[in-house]
Write an enzyme that holds these catalytic residues in place. Structure first.
Site, PDB file in Angstrom:
ATOM      1  N   HIS A 140      41.623  35.538  65.517  1.00 19.73           N
ATOM      2  CA  HIS A 140      41.651  36.995  65.622  1.00 19.73           C
ATOM      3  C   HIS A 140      42.256  37.667  64.393  1.00 19.73           C
ATOM      4  O   HIS A 140      42.232  38.890  64.290  1.00 19.73           O
ATOM      5  CB  HIS A 140      42.434  37.421  66.862  1.00 19.73           C
ATOM      6  CG  HIS A 140      41.634  37.374  68.131  1.00 19.73           C
ATOM      7  ND1 HIS A 140      41.612  36.268  68.951  1.00 19.73           N
ATOM      8  CD2 HIS A 140      40.822  38.290  68.720  1.00 19.73           C
ATOM      9  CE1 HIS A 140      40.840  36.512  69.988  1.00 19.73           C
ATOM     10  NE2 HIS A 140      40.333  37.724  69.872  1.00 19.73           N
TER      11      HIS A 140
ATOM     12  N   GLY B 281      47.576  47.205  71.759  1.00 17.16           N
ATOM     13  CA  GLY B 281      48.175  48.334  71.066  1.00 17.16           C
ATOM     14  C   GLY B 281      49.141  47.999  69.960  1.00 17.16           C
ATOM     15  O   GLY B 281      49.503  48.875  69.167  1.00 17.16           O
ATOM     16  N   GLY B 282      49.633  46.784  69.912  1.00 20.36           N
ATOM     17  CA  GLY B 282      50.588  46.405  68.881  1.00 20.36           C
ATOM     18  C   GLY B 282      51.993  46.232  69.432  1.00 20.36           C
ATOM     19  O   GLY B 282      52.272  46.509  70.606  1.00 20.36           O
ATOM     20  N   ASN B 283      52.878  45.788  68.567  1.00 20.60           N
ATOM     21  CA  ASN B 283      54.254  45.499  68.989  1.00 20.60           C
ATOM     22  C   ASN B 283      54.984  46.722  69.499  1.00 20.60           C
ATOM     23  O   ASN B 283      55.804  46.634  70.421  1.00 20.60           O
ATOM     24  CB  ASN B 283      55.037  44.895  67.814  1.00 20.60           C
ATOM     25  CG  ASN B 283      54.582  43.485  67.472  1.00 20.60           C
ATOM     26  OD1 ASN B 283      54.082  42.760  68.331  1.00 20.60           O
ATOM     27  ND2 ASN B 283      54.744  43.104  66.217  1.00 20.60           N
TER      28      ASN B 283
ATOM     29  N   VAL C  28      53.947  49.207  71.246  1.00 16.11           N
ATOM     30  CA  VAL C  28      53.634  49.506  72.647  1.00 16.11           C
ATOM     31  C   VAL C  28      54.412  48.577  73.575  1.00 16.11           C
ATOM     32  O   VAL C  28      55.022  49.024  74.548  1.00 16.11           O
ATOM     33  CB  VAL C  28      52.118  49.376  72.904  1.00 16.11           C
ATOM     34  CG1 VAL C  28      51.804  49.661  74.371  1.00 16.11           C
ATOM     35  CG2 VAL C  28      51.337  50.319  72.008  1.00 16.11           C
ATOM     36  N   GLY C  29      54.420  47.294  73.262  1.00 19.74           N
ATOM     37  CA  GLY C  29      55.171  46.341  74.088  1.00 19.74           C
ATOM     38  C   GLY C  29      56.661  46.624  74.064  1.00 19.74           C
ATOM     39  O   GLY C  29      57.327  46.548  75.102  1.00 19.74           O
TER      40      GLY C  29
END
Length: 501
Positions: free
Chosen positions: A389, A458-460, A462-463
């Site tokens: 990915h 969404g990426g880091n 968002v988490g």
């Protein structure tokens, strides 16, 4: 937990009905709250992200910031819907008039379309990768084939090569189409190479190998985005003569499947007209001020849109592959009834899961060589997916979370199923209560699964914000009701698995 799962207790109908009502109701209400938030902040979102004018709902704008959906919608309108329709026509005509040369006709059509869409230089890149993979495969050494494959895939991320390939095209969309095509073809080249290493004579001599590898790689419905079908399955299924196939797909069945895909497309479009979840997730300020229900709606909307999107993206090529006599992987299962990391990997991208099991997990020993080899095999499978990915930092966190999640789930399953523990559980806890306990454990697993998916989508950031708002700031106000609803989702998932409609 095979022993327990096979004897999963039935719950009272009223209780199961309550789980359905709470699950469905929580989805609708959280989506409604996200819709309200989207409309209240529409002006700010439009200034920052340039919302598009909607076309399905009067007076509503459209969130265009999901890259995959916008990208494939653009290419579908531009050419792919017409080329896929052309594939269906060529396949039907060849099956009727020249059944012995049907594969050759599809091969020629796939090459022609690839040349027209990605250009002669893009086609040269794919053929170059194909030729190198074929040449290394002749050595019948899996390690060399893997080394070659990883080297070829790594060229997709070398900046000087990227700039050269970008210069071939007028738009970024054209370059990304080549990038996606080469990445998906890379999985096919690995499949062919390893199958040839294990069974050198299955595809015949060198001339037949070139023929079948080219037909497999350039099979048009699956060329650009999958789903993934192994070379072994493709070869076996395409070699079946037209007259010897089983029951053909009827016109009504074809119409019903096409109608189902249209409904999925409409649902996806309605979601991005009513909820601007992708623009909201891209802005940390909005993530911080979302009300709790809207925050939950955002998480659900992102993963549900991802699910519906791939029903469409995999549904169209799978429909055409089925018309050609192939058995494509099953379409993704609804993410709202996924209650484990293991289940997500088994039932979302089924083709990729089977590919990973066949070419990475089993060859490395899997579960047959002890716990350490199982951990290593699983880690390398997730590591490869991360690398394939793009290997970005957020993908590394996502892969790590999935690896740990699968290991923890397997560890808990082994512990509960052990002869020292399970008899005590069976003696002290009723079957119905054991199912409720399983759903409660699954609720925590589902929470981490959703969190990992949000990082992937969404990426880091968002988490990180989700973790802070739910489990740190909202540990006593947001987390308990969230886990309660996830418990309901898990019960519905268990009911669906053991009593499918």
């Amino acid at each position: 937990m095979a022993k327990q799962s096979s004897t999963l207790a039935a719950l009272p109908r009223a209780e199961v009905g309550a789980y359905w009502v709470l699950s469905f109701g929580s989805h609708l209400y959280s989506f409604y709250q996200l819709h309200i938030f989207s409309k209240e902040h529409e002006a700010g979102l439009e200034r920052e992200f340039q919302l598009e004018k909607g076309f399905l709902i009067w007076g509503h704008k459209k969130d265009p910031t999901d890259f995959e959906w916008s990208f494939w919608s653009h290419w579908a309108r531009k050419s792919l819907l017409w080329t896929l329709l052309g594939h269906a026509v060529v396949s039907r005509l060849a099956s009727f008039f020249i059944p012995k040369f049907r594969v050759t006709a599809l091969l020629a059509y796939g090459l022609l379309v690839a040349c027209c869409v990605v250009g002669i230089k893009g086609l040269g890149v794919v053929l170059g990768h194909l030729g190198l993979s074929l040449a290394v495969a002749q050595l019948c050494n899996p390690a060399l084939s893997w080394s070659c494959a990883l080297l070829l895939l790594s060229t997709l991320h070398i900046p000087p090569l990227q700039e050269i390939q970008r210069s071939w095209y007028q738009t970024e969309e054209e370059y990304y189409l080549l990038l996606f095509s080469v990445a998906v073809c890379g999985l096919r080249f690995i499949s062919f190479s390893l199958e040839h290493c294990w069974r050198p004579l299955e595809a015949g001599g060198l001339q037949q190998q070139v023929y079948w590898l080219t037909a497999y790689s350039f099979y048009h419905p699956l060329f650009f985005n999958g789903p993934i079908l192994t070379f072994k399955d493709f070869l076996q299924q395409m070699q079946v003569p037209v007259k010897d196939r089983g029951a053909r797909i009827t016109f009504l069945s074809l119409l019903a499947n096409a109608g189902r895909i249209c409904v999925w497309w409409l649902i996806a479009e309605y979601m991005i007209h009513l909820m601007y979840m992708h623009t909201i997730q891209a802005n940390e300020t909005y993530l911080e001020i979302l009300p709790p229900w809207a925050l939950g709606g955002l998480a659900l909307a992102l993963v549900q849109f991802f699910y519906v999107k791939y029903l469409v993206l995999f549904g169209v090529p799978s429909l055409l592959a089925g018309l050609d006599g192939l058995a494509p992987p099953k379409l993704p299962r609804c993410v709202s009834i996924m209650h484990s990391f293991t289940g997500m990997w088994r039932h979302f991208d089924v083709g990729l899961y089977h590919w990973l099991i066949r070419y990475i997990y089993i060859p490395l020993g899997g579960s047959h060589h002890g716990l350490l080899w199982k951990m290593l095999s699983t880690a390398l499978a997730f590591g490869f997916v991360c690398f394939w990915h793009g290997g970005h930092d957020y993908l590394q966190y996502w892969a790590l979370m999935n690896w740990v999640g699968v290991l923890v789930e397997n560890g808990v399953t082994i512990l509960i199923s052990s002869p020292l523990v399970y008899p005590s559980i069976e003696r002290c806890i009723s079957p119905a209560m054991r199912r409720r306990c399983l759903a409660l454990i699954s609720a925590f697993s589902t929470a981490m699964l959703i969190l990992s998916n949000l990082i992937f989508l969404g990426g880091n950031h968002v988490g990180r914000i989700m973790w802070k708002r739910v489990f740190i700031q909202g540990w006593c106000t947001v987390a308990p009701p969230m886990l309660a609803f996830l418990y309901c989702f898990a019960q519905i998932g268990l009911e669906w698995e053991h009593n499918p409609p």
